[in-house]
Design a protein around this motif. Structure first.
Motif, mmCIF file in Angstrom:
data_model
loop_
_atom_site.group_PDB
_atom_site.id
_atom_site.type_symbol
_atom_site.label_atom_id
_atom_site.label_comp_id
_atom_site.label_asym_id
_atom_site.label_seq_id
_atom_site.Cartn_x
_atom_site.Cartn_y
_atom_site.Cartn_z
ATOM 1 N N GLY A 113 0.810 -1.219 0.000
ATOM 2 C CA GLY A 113 0.000 0.000 0.000
ATOM 3 C C GLY A 113 0.841 1.265 0.000
ATOM 4 N N GLN A 114 2.100 1.154 0.406
ATOM 5 C CA GLN A 114 2.967 2.340 0.415
ATOM 6 C C GLN A 114 3.530 2.624 -0.964
ATOM 7 N N CYS A 115 3.924 1.546 -1.678
ATOM 8 C CA CYS A 115 4.458 1.729 -3.028
ATOM 9 C C CYS A 115 3.338 1.736 -4.071
ATOM 10 N N ASN A 116 2.164 1.246 -3.678
ATOM 11 C CA ASN A 116 1.056 1.091 -4.625
ATOM 12 C C ASN A 116 1.429 0.188 -5.796
ATOM 13 N N VAL A 117 2.159 -0.874 -5.496
ATOM 14 C CA VAL A 117 2.481 -1.859 -6.535
ATOM 15 C C VAL A 117 2.362 -3.269 -5.952
ATOM 16 N N THR A 118 2.291 -4.225 -6.871
ATOM 17 C CA THR A 118 2.344 -5.632 -6.492
ATOM 18 C C THR A 118 3.802 -6.062 -6.484
ATOM 19 N N VAL A 119 4.225 -6.677 -5.397
ATOM 20 C CA VAL A 119 5.621 -7.123 -5.293
ATOM 21 C C VAL A 119 5.664 -8.637 -5.102
ATOM 22 N N ASN A 120 6.802 -9.225 -5.438
ATOM 23 C CA ASN A 120 6.979 -10.652 -5.202
ATOM 24 C C ASN A 120 7.164 -10.905 -3.721
ATOM 25 N N GLU A 162 -0.218 -7.083 1.744
ATOM 26 C CA GLU A 162 -1.449 -7.841 1.599
ATOM 27 C C GLU A 162 -1.231 -8.924 0.539
ATOM 28 N N PRO A 163 -1.095 -10.179 0.937
ATOM 29 C CA PRO A 163 -0.876 -11.233 -0.068
ATOM 30 C C PRO A 163 -2.018 -11.278 -1.075
ATOM 31 N N GLY A 207 5.231 -12.859 5.671
ATOM 32 C CA GLY A 207 5.985 -12.101 6.662
ATOM 33 C C GLY A 207 7.163 -11.355 6.083
ATOM 34 N N ASP A 208 7.470 -11.620 4.808
ATOM 35 C CA ASP A 208 8.544 -10.877 4.158
ATOM 36 C C ASP A 208 8.148 -9.406 3.993
ATOM 37 N N PRO A 209 9.126 -8.495 4.064
ATOM 38 C CA PRO A 209 8.832 -7.079 3.824
ATOM 39 C C PRO A 209 8.825 -6.770 2.332
ATOM 40 N N CYS A 210 8.293 -5.603 1.995
ATOM 41 C CA CYS A 210 8.350 -5.110 0.621
ATOM 42 C C CYS A 210 9.809 -4.900 0.224
#
Ligand SMILES: [Zn+2]
Length: 115
Positions: free
Chosen positions: A74-81, A98-99, A86-89
């Protein structure tokens, strides 16, 4: 070891399909266990192999793929791997992800021997 109950659920799916489609033997069972599904693949495989004895799944080849997870930052407004829950962005270090993908355990394919 919730893998035992997961294996029981999968076996039920296979046996229901066997009843419905009237096949006697499964030759290949292909499963997908997302990286965020919280499934220990080796434990799942072992549980399936033990529970398969005496069923249409006995002796079947079991393939389990583990597609990588994805999460929404929600901070970057992107989907990340996301490799593990529990992994961080990877961009901003935010832990409030949010998975969105890779949480499922499901049957992809059941190959059968009709004879
Ligand atoms: Zn981020």
């Amino acid at each position: 070891m919730h893998e035992v109950s997961l294996a029981g659920g999968i076996l039920k799916i296979v046996e229901d399909a066997a009843k419905r489609e009237q096949f006697a033997r499964v030759t290949l069972l292909r499963l997908e266990a997302g990286s965020l599904a919280g499934v220990e693949v080796r434990a799942l495989r072992f549980a399936l192999e033990v529970m398969a004895l005496g069923t249409c799944l006995e002796g079947a080849q079991i393939e389990i793929t583990t597609p990588p997870g994805e999460a929404w930052c929600g901070q970057c407004n992107v989907t990340v791997n996301m490799m593990e829950r529990g992994d961080p962005c990877g961009h901003c270090g935010n832990y409030q992800l949010e998975p969105t993908n890779g949480m499922a355990l499901r049957v992809i394919e059941i190959m059968v021997d009709d004879n």
